[in-house]
Write a protein that holds these residues in place. Sequence first.
Motif, PDB file in Angstrom:
ATOM      1  N   MET A  15       0.013  -2.529 -30.041  1.00 22.43           N
ATOM      2  CA  MET A  15      -0.300  -3.929 -30.360  1.00 22.43           C
ATOM      3  C   MET A  15      -0.352  -4.764 -29.092  1.00 22.43           C
ATOM      4  O   MET A  15      -1.239  -5.616 -28.942  1.00 22.43           O
ATOM      5  CB  MET A  15       0.726  -4.483 -31.351  1.00 22.43           C
ATOM      6  CG  MET A  15       0.564  -3.902 -32.737  1.00 22.43           C
ATOM      7  SD  MET A  15       1.865  -4.316 -33.933  1.00 22.43           S
ATOM      8  CE  MET A  15       2.265  -5.979 -33.601  1.00 22.43           C
ATOM      9  N   ALA A  16       0.563  -4.539 -28.167  1.00 17.25           N
ATOM     10  CA  ALA A  16       0.572  -5.287 -26.908  1.00 17.25           C
ATOM     11  C   ALA A  16      -0.677  -4.977 -26.092  1.00 17.25           C
ATOM     12  O   ALA A  16      -1.298  -5.884 -25.515  1.00 17.25           O
ATOM     13  CB  ALA A  16       1.829  -4.961 -26.114  1.00 17.25           C
ATOM     14  N   GLU A  17      -1.065  -3.710 -26.051  1.00 12.90           N
ATOM     15  CA  GLU A  17      -2.275  -3.336 -25.317  1.00 12.90           C
ATOM     16  C   GLU A  17      -3.522  -3.940 -25.962  1.00 12.90           C
ATOM     17  O   GLU A  17      -4.420  -4.410 -25.267  1.00 12.90           O
ATOM     18  CB  GLU A  17      -2.394  -1.815 -25.240  1.00 12.90           C
ATOM     19  CG  GLU A  17      -1.385  -1.169 -24.311  1.00 12.90           C
ATOM     20  CD  GLU A  17      -1.432   0.352 -24.331  1.00 12.90           C
ATOM     21  OE1 GLU A  17      -2.277   0.923 -25.069  1.00 12.90           O
ATOM     22  OE2 GLU A  17      -0.629   0.957 -23.613  1.00 12.90           O
ATOM     23  N   SER A  18      -3.569  -3.933 -27.283  1.00 16.41           N
ATOM     24  CA  SER A  18      -4.708  -4.526 -27.990  1.00 16.41           C
ATOM     25  C   SER A  18      -4.804  -6.019 -27.725  1.00 16.41           C
ATOM     26  O   SER A  18      -5.902  -6.551 -27.498  1.00 16.41           O
ATOM     27  CB  SER A  18      -4.581  -4.286 -29.496  1.00 16.41           C
ATOM     28  OG  SER A  18      -4.707  -2.917 -29.788  1.00 16.41           O
ATOM     29  N   ASP A  19      -3.663  -6.700 -27.740  1.00 12.21           N
ATOM     30  CA  ASP A  19      -3.655  -8.143 -27.458  1.00 12.21           C
ATOM     31  C   ASP A  19      -4.142  -8.420 -26.039  1.00 12.21           C
ATOM     32  O   ASP A  19      -4.904  -9.368 -25.812  1.00 12.21           O
ATOM     33  CB  ASP A  19      -2.257  -8.720 -27.660  1.00 12.21           C
ATOM     34  CG  ASP A  19      -1.851  -8.770 -29.118  1.00 12.21           C
ATOM     35  OD1 ASP A  19      -2.735  -8.643 -29.995  1.00 12.21           O
ATOM     36  OD2 ASP A  19      -0.632  -8.928 -29.387  1.00 12.21           O
ATOM     37  N   ALA A  20      -3.714  -7.596 -25.084  1.00  4.53           N
ATOM     38  CA  ALA A  20      -4.139  -7.791 -23.694  1.00  4.53           C
ATOM     39  C   ALA A  20      -5.640  -7.573 -23.547  1.00  4.53           C
ATOM     40  O   ALA A  20      -6.316  -8.327 -22.837  1.00  4.53           O
ATOM     41  CB  ALA A  20      -3.370  -6.833 -22.784  1.00  4.53           C
ATOM     42  N   ILE A  21      -6.176  -6.572 -24.219  1.00  8.35           N
ATOM     43  CA  ILE A  21      -7.617  -6.305 -24.143  1.00  8.35           C
ATOM     44  C   ILE A  21      -8.402  -7.433 -24.801  1.00  8.35           C
ATOM     45  O   ILE A  21      -9.418  -7.886 -24.272  1.00  8.35           O
ATOM     46  CB  ILE A  21      -7.941  -4.940 -24.772  1.00  8.35           C
ATOM     47  CG1 ILE A  21      -7.392  -3.827 -23.885  1.00  8.35           C
ATOM     48  CG2 ILE A  21      -9.438  -4.773 -24.993  1.00  8.35           C
ATOM     49  CD1 ILE A  21      -7.447  -2.454 -24.506  1.00  8.35           C
ATOM     50  N   GLU A  22      -7.943  -7.895 -25.957  1.00  7.41           N
ATOM     51  CA  GLU A  22      -8.625  -9.009 -26.624  1.00  7.41           C
ATOM     52  C   GLU A  22      -8.629 -10.252 -25.752  1.00  7.41           C
ATOM     53  O   GLU A  22      -9.628 -10.974 -25.685  1.00  7.41           O
ATOM     54  CB  GLU A  22      -7.963  -9.292 -27.971  1.00  7.41           C
ATOM     55  CG  GLU A  22      -8.281  -8.262 -29.029  1.00  7.41           C
ATOM     56  CD  GLU A  22      -7.597  -8.552 -30.351  1.00  7.41           C
ATOM     57  OE1 GLU A  22      -7.047  -9.655 -30.531  1.00  7.41           O
ATOM     58  OE2 GLU A  22      -7.613  -7.661 -31.212  1.00  7.41           O
ATOM     59  N   GLU A  23      -7.531 -10.504 -25.067  1.00  7.15           N
ATOM     60  CA  GLU A  23      -7.454 -11.671 -24.175  1.00  7.15           C
ATOM     61  C   GLU A  23      -8.415 -11.494 -23.000  1.00  7.15           C
ATOM     62  O   GLU A  23      -9.096 -12.442 -22.595  1.00  7.15           O
ATOM     63  CB  GLU A  23      -6.025 -11.832 -23.659  1.00  7.15           C
ATOM     64  CG  GLU A  23      -5.831 -13.062 -22.795  1.00  7.15           C
ATOM     65  CD  GLU A  23      -4.385 -13.221 -22.353  1.00  7.15           C
ATOM     66  OE1 GLU A  23      -4.190 -13.731 -21.232  1.00  7.15           O
ATOM     67  OE2 GLU A  23      -3.477 -12.838 -23.110  1.00  7.15           O
ATOM     68  N   GLN A  24      -8.497 -10.280 -22.481  1.00 15.81           N
ATOM     69  CA  GLN A  24      -9.368 -10.007 -21.340  1.00 15.81           C
ATOM     70  C   GLN A  24     -10.838 -10.226 -21.691  1.00 15.81           C
ATOM     71  O   GLN A  24     -11.613 -10.698 -20.868  1.00 15.81           O
ATOM     72  CB  GLN A  24      -9.146  -8.571 -20.869  1.00 15.81           C
ATOM     73  CG  GLN A  24      -9.907  -8.196 -19.633  1.00 15.81           C
ATOM     74  CD  GLN A  24      -9.594  -6.772 -19.193  1.00 15.81           C
ATOM     75  OE1 GLN A  24      -8.883  -6.036 -19.866  1.00 15.81           O
ATOM     76  NE2 GLN A  24     -10.143  -6.379 -18.065  1.00 15.81           N
ATOM     77  N   PHE A  25     -11.224  -9.906 -22.920  1.00 16.56           N
ATOM     78  CA  PHE A  25     -12.614 -10.021 -23.323  1.00 16.56           C
ATOM     79  C   PHE A  25     -12.889 -11.239 -24.204  1.00 16.56           C
ATOM     80  O   PHE A  25     -13.940 -11.312 -24.837  1.00 16.56           O
ATOM     81  CB  PHE A  25     -13.059  -8.739 -24.041  1.00 16.56           C
ATOM     82  CG  PHE A  25     -13.191  -7.572 -23.102  1.00 16.56           C
ATOM     83  CD1 PHE A  25     -14.327  -7.418 -22.340  1.00 16.56           C
ATOM     84  CD2 PHE A  25     -12.166  -6.652 -22.965  1.00 16.56           C
ATOM     85  CE1 PHE A  25     -14.459  -6.354 -21.460  1.00 16.56           C
ATOM     86  CE2 PHE A  25     -12.281  -5.582 -22.093  1.00 16.56           C
ATOM     87  CZ  PHE A  25     -13.421  -5.433 -21.336  1.00 16.56           C
ATOM     88  N   ALA A  26     -12.000 -12.192 -24.223  1.00 18.80           N
ATOM     89  CA  ALA A  26     -12.172 -13.381 -25.059  1.00 18.80           C
ATOM     90  C   ALA A  26     -13.434 -14.156 -24.689  1.00 18.80           C
ATOM     91  O   ALA A  26     -14.145 -14.656 -25.564  1.00 18.80           O
ATOM     92  CB  ALA A  26     -10.942 -14.270 -24.963  1.00 18.80           C
ATOM     93  N   GLU A  27     -13.718 -14.259 -23.391  1.00 19.61           N
ATOM     94  CA  GLU A  27     -14.911 -14.989 -22.965  1.00 19.61           C
ATOM     95  C   GLU A  27     -16.192 -14.283 -23.426  1.00 19.61           C
ATOM     96  O   GLU A  27     -17.161 -14.937 -23.830  1.00 19.61           O
ATOM     97  CB  GLU A  27     -14.922 -15.147 -21.447  1.00 19.61           C
ATOM     98  CG  GLU A  27     -13.866 -16.105 -20.935  1.00 19.61           C
ATOM     99  CD  GLU A  27     -13.917 -16.240 -19.423  1.00 19.61           C
ATOM    100  OE1 GLU A  27     -15.024 -16.160 -18.853  1.00 19.61           O
ATOM    101  OE2 GLU A  27     -12.855 -16.441 -18.820  1.00 19.61           O
ATOM    102  N   VAL A  28     -16.193 -12.959 -23.381  1.00 23.23           N
ATOM    103  CA  VAL A  28     -17.358 -12.202 -23.835  1.00 23.23           C
ATOM    104  C   VAL A  28     -17.539 -12.393 -25.341  1.00 23.23           C
ATOM    105  O   VAL A  28     -18.652 -12.617 -25.821  1.00 23.23           O
ATOM    106  CB  VAL A  28     -17.201 -10.703 -23.489  1.00 23.23           C
ATOM    107  CG1 VAL A  28     -18.331  -9.885 -24.091  1.00 23.23           C
ATOM    108  CG2 VAL A  28     -17.142 -10.514 -21.985  1.00 23.23           C
ATOM    109  N   ASP A  29     -16.439 -12.310 -26.092  1.00 26.49           N
ATOM    110  CA  ASP A  29     -16.511 -12.518 -27.537  1.00 26.49           C
ATOM    111  C   ASP A  29     -17.031 -13.913 -27.865  1.00 26.49           C
ATOM    112  O   ASP A  29     -17.833 -14.086 -28.786  1.00 26.49           O
ATOM    113  CB  ASP A  29     -15.143 -12.300 -28.182  1.00 26.49           C
ATOM    114  CG  ASP A  29     -14.703 -10.843 -28.138  1.00 26.49           C
ATOM    115  OD1 ASP A  29     -15.576  -9.952 -28.024  1.00 26.49           O
ATOM    116  OD2 ASP A  29     -13.484 -10.594 -28.224  1.00 26.49           O
ATOM    117  N   ALA A  30     -16.595 -14.906 -27.103  1.00 28.95           N
ATOM    118  CA  ALA A  30     -17.058 -16.275 -27.336  1.00 28.95           C
ATOM    119  C   ALA A  30     -18.552 -16.400 -27.029  1.00 28.95           C
ATOM    120  O   ALA A  30     -19.288 -17.072 -27.764  1.00 28.95           O
ATOM    121  CB  ALA A  30     -16.254 -17.251 -26.483  1.00 28.95           C
TER     122      ALA A  30
END
Length: 83
Positions: A15-30
């Motif tokens: 879960m921690a790794e998934s959260d870190a990856i989601e945060e890293q790619f938040a700009e791309v997702d946006a």
Amino acid sequence: MDVSAYLVHAAARQMAESDAIEEQFAEVDAAIARAEAEAGAMPDEAEADAAELTERQRRDVEAALALVHGADQQGARTPGHAA
């Protein structure tokens, strides 16, 4: 460490790794979300524009869109083309 503690630790780490990856790619997702919203708001002028194209141009457009959308009817990829 017993099995249940190991599983809890592994789940928490995942879960921690998934959260870190989601945060890293938040700009791309946006950016993707903005592009999808803009594309959805665009008028569908394909039918009006298609009338102005020659038959060859229409086939070329349909082939390009099939590549983009991955709608290859034969199921085989054409070498040298992206899909």
